[in-house]
Design an enzyme around this catalytic site. Structure first.
Site, PDB file in Angstrom:
ATOM      1  N   LYS A 188      66.577  -3.120 -27.120  1.00 49.17           N
ATOM      2  CA  LYS A 188      67.746  -3.216 -26.239  1.00 49.17           C
ATOM      3  C   LYS A 188      67.284  -2.942 -24.806  1.00 49.17           C
ATOM      4  O   LYS A 188      67.069  -1.802 -24.416  1.00 49.17           O
ATOM      5  CB  LYS A 188      68.833  -2.204 -26.628  1.00 49.17           C
ATOM      6  CG  LYS A 188      70.153  -2.617 -25.997  1.00 49.17           C
ATOM      7  CD  LYS A 188      70.979  -1.564 -25.314  1.00 49.17           C
ATOM      8  CE  LYS A 188      70.541  -0.907 -24.086  1.00 49.17           C
ATOM      9  NZ  LYS A 188      70.877  -1.582 -22.823  1.00 49.17           N
ATOM     10  N   GLY A 241      64.096   6.328 -20.299  1.00 44.58           N
ATOM     11  CA  GLY A 241      65.174   6.296 -19.315  1.00 44.58           C
ATOM     12  C   GLY A 241      65.389   7.682 -18.751  1.00 44.58           C
ATOM     13  O   GLY A 241      64.477   8.515 -18.732  1.00 44.58           O
ATOM     14  N   SER A 242      66.604   7.949 -18.342  1.00 48.65           N
ATOM     15  CA  SER A 242      66.882   9.205 -17.650  1.00 48.65           C
ATOM     16  C   SER A 242      66.947  10.380 -18.630  1.00 48.65           C
ATOM     17  O   SER A 242      67.246  10.207 -19.815  1.00 48.65           O
ATOM     18  CB  SER A 242      68.212   9.081 -16.909  1.00 48.65           C
ATOM     19  OG  SER A 242      69.234   8.809 -17.832  1.00 48.65           O
ATOM     20  N   VAL A 245      70.512  10.712 -20.265  1.00 49.98           N
ATOM     21  CA  VAL A 245      70.792   9.877 -21.445  1.00 49.98           C
ATOM     22  C   VAL A 245      69.895  10.297 -22.607  1.00 49.98           C
ATOM     23  O   VAL A 245      70.316  10.273 -23.771  1.00 49.98           O
ATOM     24  CB  VAL A 245      70.658   8.371 -21.111  1.00 49.98           C
ATOM     25  CG1 VAL A 245      70.884   7.521 -22.353  1.00 49.98           C
ATOM     26  CG2 VAL A 245      71.652   7.967 -20.027  1.00 49.98           C
ATOM     27  N   GLY A 246      68.675  10.739 -22.302  1.00 50.60           N
ATOM     28  CA  GLY A 246      67.786  11.240 -23.356  1.00 50.60           C
ATOM     29  C   GLY A 246      68.428  12.379 -24.139  1.00 50.60           C
ATOM     30  O   GLY A 246      68.312  12.461 -25.365  1.00 50.60           O
ATOM     31  N   GLU A 263      60.783   9.182 -23.364  1.00 55.00           N
ATOM     32  CA  GLU A 263      60.021   9.148 -22.102  1.00 55.00           C
ATOM     33  C   GLU A 263      61.048   9.236 -20.996  1.00 55.00           C
ATOM     34  O   GLU A 263      61.768   8.272 -20.747  1.00 55.00           O
ATOM     35  CB  GLU A 263      59.251   7.834 -21.971  1.00 55.00           C
ATOM     36  CG  GLU A 263      58.276   7.553 -23.090  1.00 55.00           C
ATOM     37  CD  GLU A 263      56.941   8.195 -22.852  1.00 55.00           C
ATOM     38  OE1 GLU A 263      56.194   8.389 -23.814  1.00 55.00           O
ATOM     39  OE2 GLU A 263      56.655   8.527 -21.690  1.00 55.00           O
ATOM     40  N   CYS A 297      58.873   6.505 -13.090  1.00 52.25           N
ATOM     41  CA  CYS A 297      59.004   7.842 -13.663  1.00 52.25           C
ATOM     42  C   CYS A 297      57.855   8.719 -13.195  1.00 52.25           C
ATOM     43  O   CYS A 297      57.996   9.933 -13.089  1.00 52.25           O
ATOM     44  CB  CYS A 297      59.038   7.753 -15.173  1.00 52.25           C
ATOM     45  SG  CYS A 297      57.686   6.776 -15.836  1.00 52.25           S
ATOM     46  N   GLU A 395      65.022  14.346  -9.410  1.00 47.71           N
ATOM     47  CA  GLU A 395      64.358  13.049  -9.396  1.00 47.71           C
ATOM     48  C   GLU A 395      65.201  12.084  -8.565  1.00 47.71           C
ATOM     49  O   GLU A 395      66.358  11.830  -8.899  1.00 47.71           O
ATOM     50  CB  GLU A 395      64.220  12.522 -10.822  1.00 47.71           C
ATOM     51  CG  GLU A 395      63.486  11.204 -10.871  1.00 47.71           C
ATOM     52  CD  GLU A 395      63.434  10.612 -12.261  1.00 47.71           C
ATOM     53  OE1 GLU A 395      64.480  10.522 -12.918  1.00 47.71           O
ATOM     54  OE2 GLU A 395      62.331  10.217 -12.683  1.00 47.71           O
TER      55      GLU A 395
HETATM   56  P1  NAD Z   1      69.147   5.114 -18.017  1.00 50.78           P
HETATM   57  O1  NAD Z   1      68.899   6.354 -18.788  1.00 50.78           O
HETATM   58  O2  NAD Z   1      70.420   4.963 -17.300  1.00 50.78           O
HETATM   59  O3  NAD Z   1      69.044   3.841 -18.970  1.00 50.78           O
HETATM   60  C1  NAD Z   1      67.923   3.583 -19.782  1.00 50.78           C
HETATM   61  C2  NAD Z   1      68.342   2.726 -20.950  1.00 50.78           C
HETATM   62  O4  NAD Z   1      69.248   3.454 -21.747  1.00 50.78           O
HETATM   63  C3  NAD Z   1      69.062   1.433 -20.575  1.00 50.78           C
HETATM   64  O5  NAD Z   1      68.683   0.398 -21.459  1.00 50.78           O
HETATM   65  C4  NAD Z   1      70.527   1.797 -20.790  1.00 50.78           C
HETATM   66  O6  NAD Z   1      71.329   0.677 -21.083  1.00 50.78           O
HETATM   67  C5  NAD Z   1      70.416   2.705 -21.985  1.00 50.78           C
HETATM   68  N1  NAD Z   1      71.537   3.643 -22.169  1.00 50.78           N
HETATM   69  C6  NAD Z   1      72.462   4.063 -21.270  1.00 50.78           C
HETATM   70  N2  NAD Z   1      73.349   4.896 -21.846  1.00 50.78           N
HETATM   71  C7  NAD Z   1      72.965   5.034 -23.134  1.00 50.78           C
HETATM   72  C8  NAD Z   1      73.461   5.794 -24.231  1.00 50.78           C
HETATM   73  N3  NAD Z   1      74.541   6.568 -24.143  1.00 50.78           N
HETATM   74  N4  NAD Z   1      72.800   5.720 -25.411  1.00 50.78           N
HETATM   75  C9  NAD Z   1      71.692   4.962 -25.536  1.00 50.78           C
HETATM   76  N5  NAD Z   1      71.190   4.201 -24.540  1.00 50.78           N
HETATM   77  C10 NAD Z   1      71.808   4.246 -23.337  1.00 50.78           C
HETATM   78  O7  NAD Z   1      67.884   4.965 -17.064  1.00 50.78           O
HETATM   79  P2  NAD Z   1      67.613   3.844 -15.964  1.00 50.78           P
HETATM   80  O8  NAD Z   1      68.533   4.116 -14.834  1.00 50.78           O
HETATM   81  O9  NAD Z   1      67.606   2.485 -16.588  1.00 50.78           O
HETATM   82  O10 NAD Z   1      66.104   4.189 -15.551  1.00 50.78           O
HETATM   83  C11 NAD Z   1      65.791   5.209 -14.675  1.00 50.78           C
HETATM   84  C12 NAD Z   1      65.374   6.475 -15.399  1.00 50.78           C
HETATM   85  O11 NAD Z   1      64.404   6.187 -16.390  1.00 50.78           O
HETATM   86  C13 NAD Z   1      64.729   7.502 -14.511  1.00 50.78           C
HETATM   87  O12 NAD Z   1      65.236   8.789 -14.784  1.00 50.78           O
HETATM   88  C14 NAD Z   1      63.260   7.461 -14.892  1.00 50.78           C
HETATM   89  O13 NAD Z   1      62.529   8.610 -14.651  1.00 50.78           O
HETATM   90  C15 NAD Z   1      63.328   7.123 -16.311  1.00 50.78           C
HETATM   91  N6  NAD Z   1      62.085   6.474 -16.735  1.00 50.78           N
HETATM   92  C16 NAD Z   1      61.185   7.185 -17.448  1.00 50.78           C
HETATM   93  C17 NAD Z   1      59.983   6.593 -17.831  1.00 50.78           C
HETATM   94  C18 NAD Z   1      58.957   7.351 -18.613  1.00 50.78           C
HETATM   95  O14 NAD Z   1      58.056   6.729 -19.170  1.00 50.78           O
HETATM   96  N7  NAD Z   1      59.030   8.658 -18.690  1.00 50.78           N
HETATM   97  C19 NAD Z   1      59.722   5.282 -17.495  1.00 50.78           C
HETATM   98  C20 NAD Z   1      60.662   4.598 -16.760  1.00 50.78           C
HETATM   99  C21 NAD Z   1      61.863   5.201 -16.390  1.00 50.78           C
END
Ligand code: NAD
Length: 499
Positions: A188, A241-242, A245-246, A263, A297, A395
């Site tokens: 996804k 992701g963030s 959300v993690g 991650e 990230c 961040e």
């Molecule tokens: P985000 O957490 O908003 O979204 C990431 C993904 O999660 C997207 O596909 C989104 O649709 C999905 N998502 C959103 N809500 C969800 C839920 N309730 N349940 C499951 N999935 C959901 O992050 P973003 O804005 O797309 O990316 C930026 C963030 O990602 C930053 O905090 C960055 O540090 C982090 N990031 C981390 C790494 C790493 O390897 N550590 C790499 C890239 C980005």
């Protein structure tokens, strides 16, 4: 045909994609579309199906069938390796096309996108070898009557949730390793950058990956993403992701105790000692915050610099940032492109305003750049930043660097570790003792000495503390997607229980 010249124009109409399940592309139909506008030009470029929870269920069922009947999970690793190697070749052939859609949706410079796709082909090549290298263990020391074997088995159906900052690179830091382990996938992508995740489906199908082994469901995080983390028939979710959300993923995964790879975010230190090659370090620090518009990230967003050189060094970094070419992502000369989403653009400008308000000294940048269309922010450097300011702690995910001076190595290490994150860190020094001491003491999953943002298929990635769980890439990244089984084998007859 000169493929590059031909692709550098904007598309006349947005390209409509279907989603991908069980080897078939399914058009959006009554689901409707998300339309994506290019952040660098503000024109519509792609349209993605608004998938539903029912679409996810269909994709998970396909991935489950493909996993259970052994069409991928039980074939010899050498055959999996063949598919991964063919995928690498196809990626190299289709680099220009994939880079083009990545740039349009994400806003990153086309030169960078091309390099990333090349790096992704390398991931597939490495994972092909890792598929064959994956092995267990044997215990031949258990006495006359017992032989022990430890095997690794694919974990099963993996859900893959990815963000918008490196849509294709992050995908390819996971997919080949997951496939190497023998698992099947439902991906996804972020709703704003789904195109290249769907293009990978075409690549893998052409490479000979059996139907059902790689499925893509496009849609929002709150519907498809959330349902994926809750899904009872998914064995593991890899979420990138963030941190916010993690945290939700952790709660949702409790339903079936699925394994999670996380991650998450970072607030990564760049520690610069006075004895460093300052010219080299200034270039590296500018790259560490300017690359991908600071939307990494692992962006080096805190400059922790020895006080005796702090002012001079700050000026050197500012000069580098001023020289970096910001502009149209489709221009091959561009080094820093657009900010990927409007929400992120607002967030970054909010942090810049906050930095000024909290009394940090603006050294360069600090404003949006007007190219007539699209959203761009000048690389920004703040001096006199203290550890309590939001720009030092949170961040930002943008091209904003906070400078914090130090007097002793102990103080530098303390500042570096004064964060809830632990994703990455760099040290710049010509003194080997300082480099090693700092690399041992700073709590981060990736560490760079006299360089930054280096990486490749061999070295694992992942974070300490609130930056996540588990590791991706390298042989570690294949092992993450396996279960370990202990097999006890009796030689001869057991000692009877009842005489
Ligand atoms: P985000 O957490 O908003 O979204 C990431 C993904 O999660 C997207 O596909 C989104 O649709 C999905 N998502 C959103 N809500 C969800 C839920 N309730 N349940 C499951 N999935 C959901 O992050 P973003 O804005 O797309 O990316 C930026 C963030 O990602 C930053 O905090 C960055 O540090 C982090 N990031 C981390 C790494 C790493 O390897 N550590 C790499 C890239 C980005």
């Amino acid at each position: 045909m000169d493929q590059r010249a031909a692709t550098l124009a904007l598309p006349e109409t947005p390209r409509s994609f279907g989603f991908f399940v069980d080897g078939q592309t399914i058009e959006a139909g009554p689901r409707g579309h998300f339309e994506r506008r290019s952040p660098g030009h503000d024109v519509p470029v792609t349209r993605m199906p608004k998938c539903t929870k029912a679409d996810l269920d269909m994709a998970v069922a396909a991935a489950r069938r493909a996993f259970e009947d052994g069409r991928w999970s039980r074939i010899p690793a050498v055959e999996r390796a063949d598919v991964l190697l063919r995928a690498a070749q196809i990626l190299r052939r289709r680099t220009e096309e994939i880079a083009y859609w990545e740039t349009l949706e994400n806003g990153k410079p086309i030169s960078q996108a091309r390099a990333e796709v090349g790096g992704c082909a390398g991931m597939f090549e490495y994972a092909a070898g890792a598929a064959r290298a994956l092995h267990g263990d044997a215990f031949n020391n258990l006495g006359e009557g017992m032989f022990g074997v430890v095997t690794r088995e694919p974990i099963g159906v993996v859900g893959l949730i990815t963000p918008w900052n490196f849509p294709f690179l992050i995908l390819c830091e996971r997919v080949p390793y997951i496939l190497a382990a023998g698992c099947t996938i439902v991906a996804k992508p972020s709703e704003v950058t789904s195109a290249t995740t769907l293009l990978l489906a075409e690549v893998l199908a052409e490479a000979g990956l059996p139907a059902g082994c790689y499925n893509v469901v496009t849609g929002s995080g709150s519907t498809v993403g959330q349902a994926m983390t809750e899904h009872a028939d998914i064995d593991m979710v890899s979420f990138t992701g963030s941190t916010a959300v993690g945290r939700r993923c952790v709660a949702a995964a409790a339903g079936n105790f699925k394994k999670l790879g996380l991650e998450l975010g970072g607030k990564n230190p760049q520690i610069v000692f006075a004895d460093a090659d300052l010219e080299d370090a200034a270039d590296g620090v500018a790259f560490g915050i300017g690359f991908n518009t600071g939307q990494c990230c692992v962006s080096g967003s805190r400059l922790i610099v020895e006080r005796s050189v702090a002012r001079d060094f700050e000026a050197m970094v500012a000069a580098k940032l001023a020289k970096a070419k910001v502009g149209d992502p489709l221009d091959p000369e561009t080094q820093i492109g657009a900010i990927t989403t409007t929400a992120q653009n607002d967030t970054i400008l909010g942090y810049i305003a906050n930095g000024k308000q909290e009394g940090a000294r603006l050294v360069c940048g600090g404003d949006r750049l007007d190219f007539g269309r699209g959203q761009y922010i000048a690389p920004t450097l703040f001096g006199d930043v203290t550890g309590t300011m939001a720009i030092a702690r949170e961040e930002i995910f943008g091209p904003v660097l906070a400078v914090m001076p130090f007097d002793t190595m102990e103080e530098a290490i303390a500042i570096a570790n004064d964060t809830v994150y632990g994703l990455a860190a760099s040290v710049w020094t010509k003194n080997i003792d300082k480099a090693l001491t700092v690399s041992r003491r700073v709590r981060a999953g990736r560490f760079w000495v006299n360089t930054t943002l280096a990486g490749g298929p061999e070295l694992p990635i992942g974070g300490f503390k609130q930056s996540g769980w588990g590791r991706e890439a390298g042989i570690y990244g294949v092992e993450e997607y396996t279960q370990v089984k202990s097999v006890h084998i009796e030689i001869g007859r057991r000692q009877p229980w009842v005489g």
